[in-house]
Scaffold this motif. Structure first.
Motif, mmCIF file in Angstrom:
data_model
loop_
_atom_site.group_PDB
_atom_site.id
_atom_site.type_symbol
_atom_site.label_atom_id
_atom_site.label_comp_id
_atom_site.label_asym_id
_atom_site.label_seq_id
_atom_site.Cartn_x
_atom_site.Cartn_y
_atom_site.Cartn_z
ATOM 1 N N THR A 93 0.840 -1.208 0.000
ATOM 2 C CA THR A 93 0.000 0.000 0.000
ATOM 3 C C THR A 93 0.871 1.252 0.000
ATOM 4 O O THR A 93 0.627 2.199 -0.758
ATOM 5 C CB THR A 93 -0.917 0.014 1.240
ATOM 6 N N VAL A 115 -8.090 2.016 -3.247
ATOM 7 C CA VAL A 115 -8.325 1.701 -1.834
ATOM 8 C C VAL A 115 -9.724 1.100 -1.663
ATOM 9 O O VAL A 115 -9.901 0.093 -0.961
ATOM 10 C CB VAL A 115 -8.165 2.959 -0.961
ATOM 11 N N LEU A 141 -6.380 -3.603 -4.396
ATOM 12 C CA LEU A 141 -5.591 -2.373 -4.334
ATOM 13 C C LEU A 141 -4.784 -2.170 -5.621
ATOM 14 O O LEU A 141 -4.650 -1.056 -6.125
ATOM 15 C CB LEU A 141 -4.646 -2.433 -3.136
#
Length: 283
Positions: A93, A115, A141
């Motif tokens: 991330t 997200v 993601l």
């Protein structure tokens, strides 16, 4: 006649130049995670080389999904508390977020959608028990990482495409990209996943998230991400907004054996999950 994978990769490279690489410290941390003998102390030593990465690990470890009793105050505590698998997700991330030098309006739309899709995929994976929820989040993601690469490398072509999509024009992202580049974001994303060494399960799911029936490695992973992607369109998360989208009519809903009642419940849960995690993950 479809281009071979080699020819397609060559065409993408000619158009975009070198695709973005994984940030150095994040790559080292992921390599450390892959070692059978790695300890929390080993991982802490690597992550702590990059203050921005360490800060991200702490911030996300304290979000409501991962948080346990009491605040997590150190990287080592975060690693021990959330576990190696979750730390891997947090590192990816951070690496993906750091691809954006700034969050302008187009970048923010892509990041919010990424997200949202990750969170939606995690919710769907838990509900269906079809795949590992953490892996589903990771692929959700990353599913549009090809769009990110195209926006970074070819903004003069990608910005107008995004604007047309946001205005509700009839054509899809893939159709407009094929017209502009001769390939689409899914192909770019699959190539980038290979460069970042995510493994064939993730490569395959990214490459086929618009055609999950063609996925061969872990078909259910692709079905979960395809449906998560559509849920985000229905909820208005990202540049493509389709509020009247009938999720029950989608092949991915049928493949995952989800009823209309299931989908209504899941849509609400995804919306609530995004609202709860947005401040931590989108910032």
């Amino acid at each position: 006649m479809n281009a071979s994978p080699f020819d397609l990769a060559k065409k993408i490279q000619e158009a975009t130049g070198d695709l973005p690489g994984m940030p150095h410290v994040a790559a080292l941390a992921l390599e450390t995670l892959g070692s059978e003998n790695a300890t929390a102390a080993d991982l802490n030593r690597v992550i702590s080389q990059d203050s921005s990465l360490a800060s991200h690990v702490l911030r996300v470890s304290n979000c409501s999904f991962y948080a346990r009793n009491g605040a997590i105050k150190t990287v080592t505590q975060a690693i021990v508390t959330v576990g190696f698998n979750q730390v891997r997700t947090i590192l990816v991330t951070a690496a993906l977020r750091n691809l954006y030098p700034k969050l302008g309006p187009h970048e923010r739309l892509l990041w919010e959608h990424s997200v949202g899709c990750g969170l939606a995929a995690r919710v769907l994976a838990k509900k269906t028990r079809a795949v590992n929820p953490e892996q589903a989040f990771l692929v959700g993601l990353l599913h549009d990482i090809g769009k990110t690469a195209l926006l970074l490398k070819l903004p003069e072509k990608m910005v107008p495409i995004m604007d047309r999509i946001s205005q509700g024009r009839a054509k899809s992202f893939c159709e407009l990209e094929e017209e502009a580049f001769g390939f689409d974001h899914a192909a770019v994303g699959q190539l980038l996943a290979r460069k970042w060494k995510f493994g064939e399960e993730i490569e395959d799911a990214i490459g086929h998230h618009h055609f999950p029936e063609e996925a061969r490695v872990v078909p259910n992973l692709c079905q979960v991400v395809a449906l998560a992607n559509s849920c985000c369109h229905a909820l208005g998360l990202g540049p493509m907004r389709i509020p009247d989208l009938d999720l029950g009519a989608l092949p991915s809903a049928a493949a995952l054996k989800l009823s209309p009642a299931d989908l209504v419940e899941l849509r609400t849960e995804i919306q609530e999950c995004y609202a709860a995690e947005r401040t931590t993950l989108v910032a």
